[in-house]
Design a protein around this motif. Structure first.
Motif, PDB file in Angstrom:
ATOM      1  N   ASP A  91       0.894  11.155  17.884  1.00  0.00           N
ATOM      2  CA  ASP A  91       0.153  10.542  18.989  1.00  0.00           C
ATOM      3  C   ASP A  91       0.797   9.215  19.395  1.00  0.00           C
ATOM      4  N   TRP A  92       1.293   8.456  18.399  1.00  0.00           N
ATOM      5  CA  TRP A  92       1.956   7.189  18.714  1.00  0.00           C
ATOM      6  C   TRP A  92       3.167   7.441  19.607  1.00  0.00           C
ATOM      7  N   ARG A 110       2.428   1.148  11.901  1.00  0.00           N
ATOM      8  CA  ARG A 110       2.721  -0.288  11.870  1.00  0.00           C
ATOM      9  C   ARG A 110       4.219  -0.534  11.938  1.00  0.00           C
ATOM     10  N   VAL A 111       4.988   0.275  11.216  1.00  0.00           N
ATOM     11  CA  VAL A 111       6.446   0.160  11.270  1.00  0.00           C
ATOM     12  C   VAL A 111       6.936   0.384  12.693  1.00  0.00           C
ATOM     13  N   LEU A 112       6.410   1.402  13.344  1.00  0.00           N
ATOM     14  CA  LEU A 112       6.832   1.715  14.709  1.00  0.00           C
ATOM     15  C   LEU A 112       6.470   0.595  15.677  1.00  0.00           C
ATOM     16  N   ASP A 113       5.279   0.017  15.524  1.00  0.00           N
ATOM     17  CA  ASP A 113       4.877  -1.103  16.384  1.00  0.00           C
ATOM     18  C   ASP A 113       5.845  -2.271  16.242  1.00  0.00           C
ATOM     19  N   GLU A 163       0.821  -1.199   0.000  1.00  0.00           N
ATOM     20  CA  GLU A 163       0.000   0.000   0.000  1.00  0.00           C
ATOM     21  C   GLU A 163       0.864   1.261   0.000  1.00  0.00           C
ATOM     22  N   THR A 164       0.233   2.395  -0.223  1.00  0.00           N
ATOM     23  CA  THR A 164       0.929   3.672  -0.204  1.00  0.00           C
ATOM     24  C   THR A 164       1.444   3.970   1.198  1.00  0.00           C
ATOM     25  N   PHE A 165       2.648   4.538   1.269  1.00  0.00           N
ATOM     26  CA  PHE A 165       3.210   4.882   2.567  1.00  0.00           C
ATOM     27  C   PHE A 165       2.468   6.074   3.150  1.00  0.00           C
ATOM     28  N   ASP A 166       1.870   5.899   4.332  1.00  0.00           N
ATOM     29  CA  ASP A 166       1.140   6.968   4.998  1.00  0.00           C
ATOM     30  C   ASP A 166       1.275   6.792   6.507  1.00  0.00           C
ATOM     31  N   ALA A 167       0.512   7.563   7.258  1.00  0.00           N
ATOM     32  CA  ALA A 167       0.621   7.533   8.716  1.00  0.00           C
ATOM     33  C   ALA A 167       0.271   6.166   9.286  1.00  0.00           C
ATOM     34  N   ASP A 168      -0.741   5.493   8.705  1.00  0.00           N
ATOM     35  CA  ASP A 168      -1.122   4.166   9.199  1.00  0.00           C
ATOM     36  C   ASP A 168       0.026   3.174   9.035  1.00  0.00           C
ATOM     37  N   VAL A 169       0.665   3.199   7.870  1.00  0.00           N
ATOM     38  CA  VAL A 169       1.796   2.300   7.634  1.00  0.00           C
ATOM     39  C   VAL A 169       2.932   2.637   8.584  1.00  0.00           C
ATOM     40  N   VAL A 217      15.986   8.332  13.765  1.00  0.00           N
ATOM     41  CA  VAL A 217      16.293   9.518  12.961  1.00  0.00           C
ATOM     42  C   VAL A 217      15.629   9.369  11.600  1.00  0.00           C
ATOM     43  N   LEU A 218      14.837  10.378  11.223  1.00  0.00           N
ATOM     44  CA  LEU A 218      14.058  10.341   9.989  1.00  0.00           C
ATOM     45  C   LEU A 218      14.136  11.670   9.258  1.00  0.00           C
ATOM     46  N   ASP A 219      13.693  11.657   8.003  1.00  0.00           N
ATOM     47  CA  ASP A 219      13.541  12.919   7.276  1.00  0.00           C
ATOM     48  C   ASP A 219      12.168  13.510   7.590  1.00  0.00           C
ATOM     49  N   GLY A 220      11.833  14.615   6.950  1.00  0.00           N
ATOM     50  CA  GLY A 220      10.601  15.321   7.282  1.00  0.00           C
ATOM     51  C   GLY A 220       9.392  14.932   6.461  1.00  0.00           C
ATOM     52  N   HIS A 221       9.300  13.692   6.000  1.00  0.00           N
ATOM     53  CA  HIS A 221       8.143  13.218   5.231  1.00  0.00           C
ATOM     54  C   HIS A 221       6.852  13.540   5.987  1.00  0.00           C
ATOM     55  N   SER A 222       5.807  13.874   5.245  1.00  0.00           N
ATOM     56  CA  SER A 222       4.548  14.283   5.874  1.00  0.00           C
ATOM     57  C   SER A 222       3.990  13.195   6.788  1.00  0.00           C
ATOM     58  N   ALA A 223       4.181  11.923   6.430  1.00  0.00           N
ATOM     59  CA  ALA A 223       3.682  10.840   7.283  1.00  0.00           C
ATOM     60  C   ALA A 223       4.416  10.805   8.610  1.00  0.00           C
ATOM     61  N   HIS A 224       5.698  11.150   8.601  1.00  0.00           N
ATOM     62  CA  HIS A 224       6.478  11.152   9.833  1.00  0.00           C
ATOM     63  C   HIS A 224       6.006  12.240  10.795  1.00  0.00           C
ATOM     64  N   ARG A 225       5.453  13.303  10.238  1.00  0.00           N
ATOM     65  CA  ARG A 225       5.034  14.450  11.047  1.00  0.00           C
ATOM     66  C   ARG A 225       3.522  14.490  11.283  1.00  0.00           C
ATOM     67  N   SER A 226       2.819  13.480  10.843  1.00  0.00           N
ATOM     68  CA  SER A 226       1.357  13.470  10.946  1.00  0.00           C
ATOM     69  C   SER A 226       0.899  13.402  12.407  1.00  0.00           C
TER      70      SER A 226
END
Length: 229
Positions: A150-151, A120-123, A111-117, A136-145
């Motif tokens: 909340d996670w 799941r990666v973090l879990d 699926e498309t990489f988004d906040a839900d995915v 350490v991550l870049d500033g992708h919108s999903a990373h900052r959602s």
């Protein structure tokens, strides 16, 4: 004219120069932010992780297409080599995380990489460690959602998030994992469907997981050198 060019090349080599392909840098990159990262942020992150008995991981996501350019190979002059592949392109996505200790963790998804995915990666990532992770991550919108923030708010003792400076992919060693993946996918044995492409991608990551010396080598690449643990 040929002799002149050879003479110039000889002097340039004598002065310690070599003929190279220039690296790319975004004109939007903030040089001061990069300096702060090198001199302040990264040392602070590393020191905090060490004091907490934790570990630092760099992560990034990548998309792999069935019709991606496979690079170059040898062939008879005037006869261009042919790579046969499906005319119906498909793709898979992956996210990996690597540490200076030579560890690699990954997830392949369709699926498309988004906040839900990302959640799941973090879990999954949190489940692999019995100590705190500094990610350490870049500033992708999903990373900052909001969902991802909340996670992190709900798991303050598991993973702490740190952002790289904007427009600075060369500061992330995991970018070299992405490049390695795209180089290493079979050149001639092309996946015929999405499931095969996902399987090939997983095989690459499993192989690298058994090669910690290569993972540690990503941190000593030509772009940026990080002190290894």
């Amino acid at each position: 004219m040929l002799g002149l060019r050879q003479g110039v090349g000889k002097y340039l080599r004598r002065w310690g120069l070599s003929f190279q392909r220039p690296d790319k840098r975004a004109v939007e990159q903030d040089a001061e932010a990069v300096r702060v990262w090198h001199e302040e942020n990264w040392p602070a992150i590393r020191a905090k992780a060490k004091a907490e008995g934790g570990e630092v991981l760099f992560a990034d996501q990548v998309g792999i297409r069935s019709d991606q350019v496979t690079g170059r190979t040898w062939g008879a002059k005037g006869c261009t080599p042919v790579v046969r592949r499906t005319g119906n392109p498909f793709s898979v996505n992956a996210m990996s995380a690597i540490s200076t200790k030579g560890r690699m963790h990954f997830m392949v998804f369709t699926e498309t990489f988004d906040a839900d995915v990302m959640c799941r990666v973090l879990d999954r990532l949190a489940g692999h460690f019995d100590h705190k992770v500094h990610l350490v991550l870049d500033g992708h919108s999903a990373h900052r959602s909001r969902k991802v923030r909340d996670w992190f708010d709900d798991h303050p003792d598991r993973i702490e998030l740190h952002f790289l400076p904007s427009y600075s992919p060369e500061l992330n060693p995991d970018e070299l994992v992405n490049a390695d993946l795209k180089r290493s996918l079979p050149m001639y044995s092309r996946a015929r469907d999405q499931a095969q492409l996902a399987a090939e991608t997983r095989r690459f990551f499993h192989r690298r997981q058994r090669q910690p010396h290569i993972i540690r080598g990503y941190f000593g690449g030509p772009h940026v050198r990080y002190i290894l643990e």
